[in-house]
Every structure is written in C-alpha cells, then in structure tokens.
Design a protein around this motif. Structure first.
Motif, PDB file in Angstrom:
ATOM      1  N   MET A   1       0.833  -1.207   0.000  1.00 11.65           N
ATOM      2  CA  MET A   1       0.000   0.000   0.000  1.00 11.65           C
ATOM      3  C   MET A   1       0.865   1.253   0.000  1.00 11.65           C
ATOM      4  O   MET A   1       0.653   2.175  -0.762  1.00 11.65           O
ATOM      5  N   ASN A   3       3.802   1.560  -1.072  1.00 11.92           N
ATOM      6  CA  ASN A   3       4.475   1.693  -2.354  1.00 11.92           C
ATOM      7  C   ASN A   3       3.567   2.288  -3.424  1.00 11.92           C
ATOM      8  O   ASN A   3       4.003   3.060  -4.253  1.00 11.92           O
ATOM      9  N   ILE A   4       2.319   1.884  -3.370  1.00 16.48           N
ATOM     10  CA  ILE A   4       1.377   2.444  -4.349  1.00 16.48           C
ATOM     11  C   ILE A   4       1.279   3.947  -4.169  1.00 16.48           C
ATOM     12  O   ILE A   4       1.282   4.707  -5.131  1.00 16.48           O
ATOM     13  N   PHE A  11       3.912   9.891  -9.965  1.00 19.02           N
ATOM     14  CA  PHE A  11       3.097  10.126 -11.156  1.00 19.02           C
ATOM     15  C   PHE A  11       2.507  11.530 -11.145  1.00 19.02           C
ATOM     16  O   PHE A  11       2.609  12.284 -12.105  1.00 19.02           O
TER      17      PHE A  11
ATOM     18  N   GLY B  42       1.475   3.775 -17.302  1.00 31.77           N
ATOM     19  CA  GLY B  42       1.215   4.437 -16.019  1.00 31.77           C
ATOM     20  C   GLY B  42      -0.250   4.311 -15.632  1.00 31.77           C
ATOM     21  O   GLY B  42      -0.583   3.949 -14.498  1.00 31.77           O
ATOM     22  N   MET B  43      -1.114   4.586 -16.611  1.00 33.42           N
ATOM     23  CA  MET B  43      -2.557   4.483 -16.366  1.00 33.42           C
ATOM     24  C   MET B  43      -2.941   3.076 -15.921  1.00 33.42           C
ATOM     25  O   MET B  43      -3.706   2.882 -14.983  1.00 33.42           O
ATOM     26  N   LEU B  46      -2.000   2.389 -12.438  1.00 33.75           N
ATOM     27  CA  LEU B  46      -2.899   3.102 -11.530  1.00 33.75           C
ATOM     28  C   LEU B  46      -4.248   2.390 -11.430  1.00 33.75           C
ATOM     29  O   LEU B  46      -4.861   2.353 -10.370  1.00 33.75           O
ATOM     30  N   SER B  49      -4.716  -0.037  -8.789  1.00 35.37           N
ATOM     31  CA  SER B  49      -4.712   0.478  -7.415  1.00 35.37           C
ATOM     32  C   SER B  49      -6.023   0.145  -6.723  1.00 35.37           C
ATOM     33  O   SER B  49      -7.058  -0.006  -7.363  1.00 35.37           O
ATOM     34  N   LYS B  50      -5.951   0.044  -5.409  1.00 31.86           N
ATOM     35  CA  LYS B  50      -7.169  -0.307  -4.683  1.00 31.86           C
ATOM     36  C   LYS B  50      -7.930   0.919  -4.215  1.00 31.86           C
ATOM     37  O   LYS B  50      -9.035   0.808  -3.694  1.00 31.86           O
ATOM     38  N   VAL B  54      -8.770   6.900  -7.087  1.00 32.90           N
ATOM     39  CA  VAL B  54      -7.899   6.688  -8.243  1.00 32.90           C
ATOM     40  C   VAL B  54      -8.642   5.876  -9.302  1.00 32.90           C
ATOM     41  O   VAL B  54      -8.628   6.202 -10.488  1.00 32.90           O
ATOM     42  N   PHE B 133       7.938  -4.291  -4.040  1.00 36.97           N
ATOM     43  CA  PHE B 133       6.841  -3.904  -4.934  1.00 36.97           C
ATOM     44  C   PHE B 133       7.359  -3.736  -6.353  1.00 36.97           C
ATOM     45  O   PHE B 133       6.801  -4.266  -7.317  1.00 36.97           O
ATOM     46  N   TRP B 134       8.466  -2.980  -6.500  1.00 38.50           N
ATOM     47  CA  TRP B 134       9.038  -2.745  -7.834  1.00 38.50           C
ATOM     48  C   TRP B 134       9.540  -4.042  -8.443  1.00 38.50           C
ATOM     49  O   TRP B 134       9.326  -4.304  -9.616  1.00 38.50           O
TER      50      TRP B 134
END
Lengths: 290, 225
Positions: A1, A3-4, A11, B42-43, B46, B49-50, B54, B133-134
C-alpha cells in the motif's frame, strides 16, 4: 500500500511538473498576444508581414492545389491581389487550407485573418462571422445523370439526394424539402464519387461548381440550374474585426474600377465553365450586386 | 498512347507531396503511439490500485475518451482550448496531443486487463520470495503482462494510424487530403484518377501498418519460449 502511494506521488508530481512547464509557455504567449490585441488587426498583419487567408485545397476552379503543390483558383487569384495591395507583394500571403464544415471555427479561433473559400453569405453565418461585400453570386443547382435526369425538385420526393455537410444545399433542403432523403458527405470528392456510384439519384451543390463538373464529366448535366434564392459569396473576417472588414470593402470597390474580378474570372473560371456561361451570372464587381 | 490514369501520380511534385502527406500521417501516429504507450502503462498500473478515488478518476478518463468521438476532441482542443487559453497551437501539435491522450486511455485499459488476467499466485509467489513492490512488477508481472497485451496494443496502434485521417478537419494535410487534392484537380481530365490515387494510398497505409503486425507476430513467437 505504501508503495502504491509512492508511485502515485511520483506520477502526480510528473503531471504537475508538465502542467507548470506548459503554464509558463502559455503565459509567455499570452503576453505577446495581448500586446498585439492592443494594436489594430491590420497593424498586426503588417507586423507579421503575412496575411493568413483560408482557402480551399480541393475545390477547383475556386481553390485547389496544382500538380506542383501550388495553390490556384479564383479565390486564390483574388487573395494574392489582396496581399499585394495590403503588404506590397503577392507572395506575402499564407494560405491556410480549410474544410467547408470548419470555416467559421477557423475565423473564430484566430487561425486565419480572412476566409476566401467560396463562402456563401447566410443569415446564420452572419451571426458568427462578419462578411464583406460580395465578389460572386451563386444559386443552388442539381446535377443528375443524363440517363435519369432530374429537372425539377418535385422529382426528388422519396429519393436520395446527395449533399455536402455544412453547405447551403444541406440547409436549403433540410428546411424547405424535408420529404427528400439526404445523403450527406464531408468531402466533395466523396459526394461526387457517391453520385457516380449511383448511391443517390442526384447531387445538389452551388450551381457554379456543378457547371464546371458537368462540363467535364460527360453523361451528367445540371438539370436544375438555379434553385432557391440567389446567394452571394463574400470574403469573411472574424466577428467584430471592423478594420479589416472596411479595408476589404474599400479594396473591392477599387478593384471594381479596373474590372479585376472579371480578370480573375477569365484567368481561372472561364477555362472551367467554357464560353457558354455568361460571366455576369457569376461575377460581382465592386462589391455591389446589380 | 491513351492518357493512362496512372500518369496523374507522376505529374509535377505529386509523388513528393503524397510522400510528405504520408510522413505527416505516420509521424502523428507513431509519436502518439509512443507517448500514449508510456502514459498508458502508467494508467494501467494506476488502474490496479485499490484506492476508490484513483479507480474512479482513471475510469472517468477512459470513458470520456471512449465516448466522445476523436473528431470532437480535435475540434475542442484546436478551436476551443487554444482560444480559451489564448495560445496558438499548430494542428499537428493538437493532433499529437489528442491522439496521445486517446492512446493513453485505451492503452491503460489494455495494460490493466493484462495485469488483472495474471493468476493471483504469481503475485503471491513473488511476495513469498521477498520481492519488493518494484521487483514484483519488474521481474514477474510486467514481463508476463506485456506478452498478453501485445495483440491489443498492436490493434490499437493500427487503429490510431487509420484514425489520423480525421486531422484534415483541423487543417493538417495528411496523405488522404493530398490524395483528394490530386483527384479533384485531375478528375476532370482523368476520370480514373481516384482509382489510382486511392490505390496508391491503400498501398501506403499497408506499408505503415503491415510492419506493426509483423512485429507483433515476431515478438509473440520470441516470447513463446
């Protein structure tokens, strides 16, 4: 989380950075624009050294591009003269190639100073742009194959008629003959192709254009030569640009004294229409319809 | 010898102008595809994402570009936005902006679809071996997702190439417009001009689009192993 959130942060900072850069760029142009707005429109053109005139690139004989990529035609002939009289040289004109459906927007958004693209004067358009005095007059015509000629509007009932989007032909038939089914195209090329493919029984457009087309396309003739009210074709400037408008009107008057529009007719329209058409049915000299 | 229609292609600078038009078409399309792809990735990330906000923003962005026709976008940006902000943008720049944004929206959806289609155990196994994560995206998810999104991405690219023919409405002279200028000028003397000009344009579009599908086949085969 966590990291997001980091990704999001990166961005969005990138987005903001781009926004700031763009913002700086536009601010700089805004300032120069304001400077120019303080001056008169003609002053601005002179400073730029070029007048931007919107013309057609695929509508011979009014505005087209020849085999060497040069703009030619009746409108272009007149546009060059305007440039010569305003800026001293006929090469000081930048031709912006416009489409029939977006001519008004080109003026409104300052993309051109003047439109010389076979622009028919209508009440609806008058609310959006300012027309100068006319240099040409025109009525609607209907062209059809010789095998199945259409000689009156009554014959069109319940049949398909080809028109161009955004032209006077479209408005005229939508308003006065709603019972005729219209087949609409964006481009002249497409519309004439559609007629040849027999997708409609006839095609309605300005009669001047149809004379030229029918002369060269054997098997087709202008069955209805003059329809609707006689319309005029005039240069148009952005709404409220009185200075350039007055200049164009004075210029047309001056050109009328030397019969310049007739010269333009002989140079560009006569080869296309042939001797059979009387220039007086098309040309308006000095900005006044007789 | 009779005047063959094909001769219209060799008059004056005709071929050169068609080539310039082609470069315009290809230039706008490929620059937009590249920018659109980067923004789209990128989109896509995103979109996985939770966060509800977003999700909503991305979804909204995609739908806006999907629902409003590209022609309308071109008009909005070329005539509307430039006027409202009092800036001048060339038609070519506007075309690249609009096509890039459109590409980003559609590409984002393709990337999202590819990422979500990956089995859940891939993520869990990645986490289990202690990838960050990366690392998880870099070594596990993206390589697999790229393979899955390739057909969709190539499809989108060819669609973008073909949709560039709309730019003529904002005064950009692309290959189709040059073709129409040539046809209109010569159709009077050469009635078959349209056949030859459109025929050549067909071949030109093929030359642009075919390498794309060839490339995708090659990459797919390469990643198969």
């Amino acid at each position: 989380m966590k990291n997001i959130k980091k990704i999001l942060a990166v961005f969005f900072s990138a987005v903001i950075l781009v926004g700031i850069l763009a913002g700086c760029g536009s601010k700089a142009t805004t300032e120069t624009k304001k400077d120019q707005a303080a001056k008169s429109s003609i002053e601005e053109i002179k400073q730029r050294g070029k007048i931007k005139i919107g013309v057609f690139s695929d509508k011979p004989p009014f505005g087209f591009v020849d085999a060497n990529g040069k703009n030619q035609g009746f409108d272009v002939f007149i546009a060059k003269r305007f440039a010569k009289d305003l800026l001293g040289d006929e090469s000081k004109v930048e031709f912006v190639l416009v489409e029939a459906a977006s001519r008004v927007e080109f003026l409104q958004a300052n993309k051109v100073d003047l439109i010389l693209a076979n622009f028919t004067v209508t009440d609806e358009r008058k609310q959006k742009v300012d027309f100068a005095n006319p240099y040409m007059k025109v009525a609607l015509g209907v062209v059809s194959p010789n095998g199945a000629p259409i000689t009156s509007v009554d014959q069109l009932k319940g049949k398909k008629l080809i028109v161009n989007k955004g032209t006077t032909a479209e408005t005229f038939f939508t308003k006065n003959h709603p019972d005729i089914e219209l087949l609409k195209y964006d481009q002249n090329t497409e519309a004439f192709e559609a007629l040849k493919d027999k997708r409609g029984v006839a095609l309605a457009h300005d009669n001047t254009l149809l004379f030229a087309w029918a002369r060269e396309n054997t098997g087709y003739s202008v069955g209805v030569a003059s329809l609707g009210s006689l319309d005029t074709i005039a240069p148009a400037v952005k709404k409220g640009d009185a200075e350039l408008l007055n200049w164009v009107n004075t210029e047309l008057e001056a050109l009328g004294k030397e019969n310049f529009i007739h010269k333009a007719y002989d140079a560009t329209l006569k080869p296309a229409y042939g001797e059979s058409i009387d220039p007086e049915t098309v040309v308006v000299e000095g900005g006044k319809v007789k | 010898m009779q005047n063959l229609g094909i001769n219209v292609l060799f008059e004056g600078t005709t071929l050169q102008r068609l080539f310039e038009g082609l470069m315009m078409t290809a230039g706008i399309a490929f620059i937009s595809i590249i920018i659109g792809s980067f923004l789209g990735i990128g989109m896509g990330l995103l979109r996985t994402s939770k966060s509800g906000i977003v999700q909503f923003i991305c979804r909204f962005y995609l739908e806006v570009f999907r629902i409003i026709p590209i022609l309308v976008w071109l008009f909005i940006v070329y005539f509307g936005v430039t006027n409202a902000l009092d800036i001048h943008l060339d038609g070519e720049i506007v075309a690249v902006i609009v096509f890039s944004l459109w590409g980003a929206a559609e590409m984002g959806d393709i990337v999202r679809g590819a990422l979500e289609s990956l089995p859940k155990h891939q993520i869990e196994s990645g986490k289990a071996i202690g990838l960050s994560f990366w690392g998880l995206y870099r070594y596990v998810l993206i390589p697999q997702a790229v393979r899955r999104m390739l057909p969709g991405a190539i499809n989108l690219s060819t669609r973008m190439v073909k949709t560039t023919s709309l730019v003529v409405m904002i005064g950009v002279i692309d290959v189709i417009k040059v073709g129409q200028q040539i046809i209109e000028r010569s159709v009077i003397k050469v009635p078959t001009a349209s056949f030859w000009v459109y025929g050549l344009i067909f071949i030109l579009y093929f030359i642009i689009c075919y390498p794309l599908s060839k490339l995708s086949k090659k990459l797919e085969a390469k990643w198969e192993n």
